[in-house]
Write a protein that holds these residues in place. Structure first.
Motif, short mmCIF file in Angstrom:
data_model
loop_
_atom_site.label_atom_id
_atom_site.label_comp_id
_atom_site.label_asym_id
_atom_site.label_seq_id
_atom_site.Cartn_x
_atom_site.Cartn_y
_atom_site.Cartn_z
N UNK A 194 11.96 -3.18 -18.39
CA UNK A 194 12.97 -4.14 -18.85
C UNK A 194 14.28 -3.95 -18.10
N UNK A 195 14.36 -4.53 -16.93
CA UNK A 195 15.56 -4.52 -16.09
C UNK A 195 16.09 -5.95 -16.00
N UNK A 196 17.30 -6.15 -15.50
CA UNK A 196 17.77 -7.53 -15.30
C UNK A 196 16.77 -8.35 -14.48
N UNK A 197 16.16 -7.74 -13.47
CA UNK A 197 15.03 -8.33 -12.76
C UNK A 197 13.83 -7.45 -13.05
N UNK A 198 13.02 -7.81 -14.05
CA UNK A 198 11.93 -6.93 -14.50
C UNK A 198 10.95 -6.57 -13.38
N UNK A 199 10.38 -5.37 -13.52
CA UNK A 199 9.39 -4.88 -12.57
C UNK A 199 8.15 -4.42 -13.33
N UNK A 200 7.07 -4.23 -12.58
CA UNK A 200 5.84 -3.66 -13.14
C UNK A 200 5.63 -2.31 -12.47
N UNK A 201 5.33 -1.30 -13.28
CA UNK A 201 5.08 0.04 -12.77
C UNK A 201 3.61 0.15 -12.36
N UNK A 202 3.39 0.58 -11.12
CA UNK A 202 2.04 0.79 -10.60
C UNK A 202 1.92 2.23 -10.11
N UNK A 203 0.71 2.70 -10.01
CA UNK A 203 0.46 4.05 -9.52
C UNK A 203 -0.42 4.00 -8.28
N UNK A 204 -0.33 5.05 -7.50
CA UNK A 204 -1.30 5.27 -6.43
C UNK A 204 -2.12 6.47 -6.87
N UNK A 205 -3.41 6.28 -6.99
CA UNK A 205 -4.27 7.33 -7.50
C UNK A 205 -4.34 8.51 -6.52
N UNK A 206 -4.50 9.70 -7.06
CA UNK A 206 -4.58 10.91 -6.25
C UNK A 206 -5.77 10.84 -5.29
N UNK A 207 -5.61 11.39 -4.12
CA UNK A 207 -6.66 11.34 -3.10
C UNK A 207 -7.83 12.26 -3.43
N UNK A 208 -7.65 13.13 -4.41
CA UNK A 208 -8.70 14.09 -4.79
C UNK A 208 -9.64 13.56 -5.88
N UNK A 209 -9.37 12.38 -6.40
CA UNK A 209 -10.20 11.84 -7.48
C UNK A 209 -11.56 11.40 -6.95
N UNK A 210 -12.57 11.47 -7.81
CA UNK A 210 -13.94 11.10 -7.41
C UNK A 210 -14.10 9.61 -7.18
N UNK A 211 -13.40 8.80 -7.97
CA UNK A 211 -13.54 7.36 -7.79
C UNK A 211 -12.17 6.71 -7.59
N UNK A 212 -12.15 5.75 -6.72
CA UNK A 212 -10.95 4.95 -6.43
C UNK A 212 -9.78 5.80 -5.93
N UNK A 213 -10.08 6.87 -5.23
CA UNK A 213 -9.04 7.75 -4.69
C UNK A 213 -8.10 6.96 -3.78
N UNK A 214 -6.80 7.18 -3.96
CA UNK A 214 -5.80 6.56 -3.11
C UNK A 214 -5.52 5.09 -3.39
N UNK A 215 -6.22 4.49 -4.32
CA UNK A 215 -6.01 3.07 -4.60
C UNK A 215 -4.83 2.86 -5.54
N UNK A 216 -4.24 1.67 -5.44
CA UNK A 216 -3.18 1.27 -6.36
C UNK A 216 -3.83 0.91 -7.68
N UNK A 217 -3.22 1.36 -8.77
CA UNK A 217 -3.81 1.14 -10.10
C UNK A 217 -2.71 0.99 -11.15
N UNK A 218 -3.13 0.57 -12.30
CA UNK A 218 -2.30 0.59 -13.50
C UNK A 218 -2.70 1.84 -14.28
#
Length: 186
Positions: free
Chosen positions: A37-61
């Motif tokens: 909730x900013x004057x110009x709202x944003x969405x928080x996204x993550x980049x998954x850790x490269x060590x994960x078994x699935x979807x490593x390094x991908x952008x995610x919620x």
């Protein structure tokens, strides 16, 4: 009326399309779509850790599979967001949810839409998340920015979306969720 108020009014006045998919409690998951909730709202996204078994390094919620002790998918999304990026569940104002989508692993993933304050001190869990970043809500809601790719798998046509943003490539389920949000609002 602020931009976030306008978004909330539009979001809550439109119901998601019903989904006629059987729900398997063992294969259900939820993600938090955290709008800052900013004057110009944003969405928080993550980049998954490269060590994960699935979807490593991908952008995610932030999110994951439903645990047996979770009383609801909202609780799942809030628990996972707290574990991954330290968003306190008490600081999330849940405004609704989008229709669930099926992941490539067979999970039925329900996006929970919530508003968070702009001044949270977020710390990502390095075993799950490599980094966090924000994308302007206005950018996400622009359906012209989504690039479709159609392909055939197991005899069926499928469409996935790509969404480039400042050196990040959002695609797959995350892009589909954001695209559905944009369609939901427009």
């Amino acid at each position: 009326m602020t931009l976030i108020d306008t978004f909330i009014n539009r979001f809550q006045l439109t119901l998601p399309e019903p989904v006629n998919q059987p729900i398997d409690a063992k294969k259900s998951a939820a993600v938090l779509l955290p709008i800052i909730n900013k004057p110009n709202p944003t969405i928080l996204l993550t980049e998954r850790a490269s060590t994960l078994r699935s979807h490593a390094g991908q952008v995610a919620l932030p999110g994951g599979k439903r645990d047996p002790q979770d009383k609801s998918l909202i609780e799942t999304a809030l628990r996972e967001a707290h574990e991954e990026v330290d968003i306190p569940p008490s600081m999330v104002s849940v405004i609704g949810q989008l229709a669930p989508l099926r992941s490539s692993e067979g999970y039925l993933v329900t996006p929970i839409v919530g508003v968070i304050p702009p001044n949270l001190s977020l710390r990502h869990n390095p075993t799950e998340v490599a980094s966090v970043f924000e994308m302007p809500l206005s950018y996400v809601l622009n359906t012209q920015r989504y690039l479709p790719l159609d392909f055939r798998r197991a005899g069926k046509m499928h469409r996935i979306y790509f969404y480039p943003y400042e050196g990040h490539l959002v695609w797959g389920l995350t892009a589909a969720i954001l695209h559905n949000l944009a369609l939901h609002i427009t």
